[in-house]
Write a protein that holds these residues in place. Structure first.
Motif, PDB file in Angstrom:
ATOM      1  N   LYS A 241      -5.600 150.310  16.658  1.00 48.73           N
ATOM      2  CA  LYS A 241      -6.506 149.200  16.960  1.00 48.73           C
ATOM      3  C   LYS A 241      -5.991 147.896  16.368  1.00 48.73           C
ATOM      4  O   LYS A 241      -5.228 147.883  15.409  1.00 48.73           O
ATOM      5  N   ALA A 242      -6.465 146.790  16.954  1.00 43.45           N
ATOM      6  CA  ALA A 242      -6.110 145.456  16.467  1.00 43.45           C
ATOM      7  C   ALA A 242      -7.374 144.685  16.098  1.00 43.45           C
ATOM      8  O   ALA A 242      -8.452 144.940  16.633  1.00 43.45           O
ATOM      9  N   ARG A 243      -7.223 143.763  15.178  1.00 45.85           N
ATOM     10  CA  ARG A 243      -8.319 142.852  14.855  1.00 45.85           C
ATOM     11  C   ARG A 243      -7.753 141.445  14.718  1.00 45.85           C
ATOM     12  O   ARG A 243      -6.615 141.242  14.268  1.00 45.85           O
ATOM     13  N   VAL A 244      -8.556 140.469  15.117  1.00 42.31           N
ATOM     14  CA  VAL A 244      -8.110 139.071  15.110  1.00 42.31           C
ATOM     15  C   VAL A 244      -8.288 138.489  13.710  1.00 42.31           C
ATOM     16  O   VAL A 244      -9.339 138.633  13.078  1.00 42.31           O
ATOM     17  N   ILE A 245      -7.240 137.832  13.223  1.00 39.88           N
ATOM     18  CA  ILE A 245      -7.248 137.200  11.902  1.00 39.88           C
ATOM     19  C   ILE A 245      -7.175 135.681  12.086  1.00 39.88           C
ATOM     20  O   ILE A 245      -6.247 135.164  12.727  1.00 39.88           O
TER      21      ILE A 245
ATOM     22  N   GLU B 111      -3.865 141.627  13.714  1.00 36.85           N
ATOM     23  CA  GLU B 111      -3.404 142.552  12.677  1.00 36.85           C
ATOM     24  C   GLU B 111      -3.633 143.954  13.239  1.00 36.85           C
ATOM     25  O   GLU B 111      -4.763 144.350  13.508  1.00 36.85           O
ATOM     26  N   ILE B 112      -2.549 144.707  13.433  1.00 33.70           N
ATOM     27  CA  ILE B 112      -2.605 145.959  14.168  1.00 33.70           C
ATOM     28  C   ILE B 112      -2.463 147.145  13.216  1.00 33.70           C
ATOM     29  O   ILE B 112      -1.539 147.179  12.386  1.00 33.70           O
ATOM     30  N   GLU B 113      -3.369 148.086  13.347  1.00 28.14           N
ATOM     31  CA  GLU B 113      -3.274 149.308  12.542  1.00 28.14           C
ATOM     32  C   GLU B 113      -2.077 150.144  13.010  1.00 28.14           C
ATOM     33  O   GLU B 113      -1.809 150.243  14.213  1.00 28.14           O
ATOM     34  N   VAL B 114      -1.370 150.744  12.047  1.00 32.48           N
ATOM     35  CA  VAL B 114      -0.217 151.593  12.369  1.00 32.48           C
ATOM     36  C   VAL B 114      -0.361 152.920  11.618  1.00 32.48           C
ATOM     37  O   VAL B 114      -0.588 152.926  10.402  1.00 32.48           O
TER      38      VAL B 114
ATOM     39  N   HIS C 196      -0.860 157.541   5.280  1.00 32.50           N
ATOM     40  CA  HIS C 196      -0.272 157.334   6.610  1.00 32.50           C
ATOM     41  C   HIS C 196      -0.690 155.989   7.214  1.00 32.50           C
ATOM     42  O   HIS C 196      -0.350 155.718   8.366  1.00 32.50           O
ATOM     43  N   GLU C 197      -1.390 155.151   6.476  1.00 28.98           N
ATOM     44  CA  GLU C 197      -2.008 153.963   7.060  1.00 28.98           C
ATOM     45  C   GLU C 197      -1.283 152.692   6.642  1.00 28.98           C
ATOM     46  O   GLU C 197      -1.093 152.420   5.456  1.00 28.98           O
ATOM     47  N   ALA C 198      -0.888 151.902   7.656  1.00 26.67           N
ATOM     48  CA  ALA C 198      -0.230 150.610   7.422  1.00 26.67           C
ATOM     49  C   ALA C 198      -0.777 149.605   8.432  1.00 26.67           C
ATOM     50  O   ALA C 198      -1.533 149.962   9.346  1.00 26.67           O
ATOM     51  N   VAL C 199      -0.382 148.344   8.273  1.00 23.89           N
ATOM     52  CA  VAL C 199      -0.799 147.298   9.218  1.00 23.89           C
ATOM     53  C   VAL C 199       0.416 146.451   9.582  1.00 23.89           C
ATOM     54  O   VAL C 199       1.274 146.164   8.746  1.00 23.89           O
ATOM     55  N   LEU C 200       0.482 146.100  10.856  1.00 24.68           N
ATOM     56  CA  LEU C 200       1.510 145.183  11.355  1.00 24.68           C
ATOM     57  C   LEU C 200       0.848 143.820  11.528  1.00 24.68           C
ATOM     58  O   LEU C 200      -0.103 143.677  12.304  1.00 24.68           O
ATOM     59  N   LYS C 201       1.343 142.832  10.816  1.00 24.99           N
ATOM     60  CA  LYS C 201       0.658 141.537  10.734  1.00 24.99           C
ATOM     61  C   LYS C 201       1.395 140.461  11.540  1.00 24.99           C
ATOM     62  O   LYS C 201       2.524 140.648  11.978  1.00 24.99           O
ATOM     63  N   GLU C 202       0.669 139.317  11.718  1.00 24.47           N
ATOM     64  CA  GLU C 202       1.223 138.101  12.316  1.00 24.47           C
ATOM     65  C   GLU C 202       1.705 138.309  13.742  1.00 24.47           C
ATOM     66  O   GLU C 202       2.743 137.772  14.166  1.00 24.47           O
ATOM     67  N   ILE C 203       0.965 139.092  14.518  1.00 20.84           N
ATOM     68  CA  ILE C 203       1.290 139.313  15.930  1.00 20.84           C
ATOM     69  C   ILE C 203       0.464 138.336  16.767  1.00 20.84           C
ATOM     70  O   ILE C 203      -0.776 138.391  16.745  1.00 20.84           O
ATOM     71  N   PRO C 204       1.095 137.429  17.493  1.00 20.09           N
ATOM     72  CA  PRO C 204       0.348 136.429  18.274  1.00 20.09           C
ATOM     73  C   PRO C 204      -0.619 137.073  19.264  1.00 20.09           C
ATOM     74  O   PRO C 204      -0.349 138.146  19.812  1.00 20.09           O
ATOM     75  N   LEU C 205      -1.748 136.417  19.489  1.00 20.98           N
ATOM     76  CA  LEU C 205      -2.776 136.965  20.361  1.00 20.98           C
ATOM     77  C   LEU C 205      -2.274 137.152  21.788  1.00 20.98           C
ATOM     78  O   LEU C 205      -2.700 138.074  22.484  1.00 20.98           O
TER      79      LEU C 205
END
Length: 278
Positions: free
Chosen positions: A232-236, A242-245, A193-202
């Motif tokens: 949750k989100a983490r800064v890359i 990069e946001i957990e989905v 069930h775990e994915a990540v949404l990437k490249e989301i501007p701060l």
């Protein structure tokens, strides 16, 4: 001779004792109403025990045949339930397809069933029971009402091989919220069930719990199919989030799917290739 005489005396005494007991019981039974009732209760209780033991023995020896009959009945009931479930799943699949058709014009939809699926690899796949004869072509999307689950990679006459969203090489164009920013959604290689949404501007603000949708910015999937919930989100690299989905789709019970193909896909691909895209 003396030993034989002792044995005869014992047998003679035993016979006399039994006869006397029988006579006593007979006299007791005929002496009065109270004695007859008492004697009747004793005799009935004794016969009930004898019959009960006989019935238990009979039931024990017939237990195997009863179990076989019950097993056969259970088999037929399971078959019947399976047929009802299959019919209901087909009905629900058709209803979902109609719903998607109403909500997203410009796509062609083909219902299909998964006949094989891997879930324990880094590059998972699944096979569906529709192919060239059903109008399926490579680079078509595969969806359910709860998410985009893969793309068609190779097609045979009656079956198609599809890359699963649970494949580290596959990503889906997704939108954070109904009108939010768009970025690639991909599996994190861990839970189903775990994915990540990437490249989301701060600077793009969001709230954990926001729904993630397909963006519609591709010829694979129609827009606004719910994919999961943002966490949750983490800064890359200090520049993007990069946001957990948490995905909505349950890949453990996945069975019926819908293949999607944009009616204008060929034109879109041609234009993308003119720009050097894929």
């Amino acid at each position: 001779m003396q030993k034989g005489s002792k044995i005869l005396n014992i047998l003679y005494s035993a016979a006399i004792f039994i006869l006397m007991e029988i006579a006593a019981l007979y006299m007791l039974n005929n002496k009065g109403e109270m004695q007859r009732v008492w004697f009747s209760e004793i005799s009935h209780g004794f016969m009930a025990k004898v019959w009960g033991v006989g019935e238990s023995v009979g039931n024990f020896f017939s237990l195997r045949s009863h179990n076989e009959r019950l097993s056969l009945e259970l088999f037929y009931l399971n078959e019947e339930v399976g047929r009802y479930r299959a019919a209901e799943q087909q009905r629900l699949s058709a209803a979902k397809t109609d719903l998607l058709s109403d909500a997203s014009n410009g796509f062609r939809y083909t219902p299909a069933s998964i006949v094989k699926m891997s879930r324990n690899k880094q590059h998972n796949y699944f096979i569906i029971d529709k192919g060239v004869e059903d109008g399926i072509t490579p680079r078509s999307g595969v969806i359910t009402a709860r998410g985009a689950i893969g793309i068609v990679d190779a097609v045979e006459e009656h079956y198609s091989y599809c890359l699963s969203l649970l494949n580290e090489s596959l990503s889906v164009s997704a939108r954070l919220g109904r009108n939010g920013i768009v970025g690639p959604l991909s599996w994190n290689g861990k839970g189903l069930h775990e994915a990540v949404l990437k490249e989301i501007p701060l600077q793009n603000k969001y709230s954990p719990g926001d729904t993630v949708w397909t963006s519609g910015f591709s010829a694979l999937f129609p827009p606004d199919i719910p994919l999961g919930v943002a966490g949750k989100a983490r800064v890359i690299n200090g520049s993007v989030n990069e946001i957990e989905v948490r995905l909505f789709e349950d890949f453990n019970s996945l069975r019926h799917v819908t293949v999607t193909e944009s009616n204008g896909r060929n034109e879109i691909i041609t234009l993308e290739q003119m720009e050097g895209g894929i």
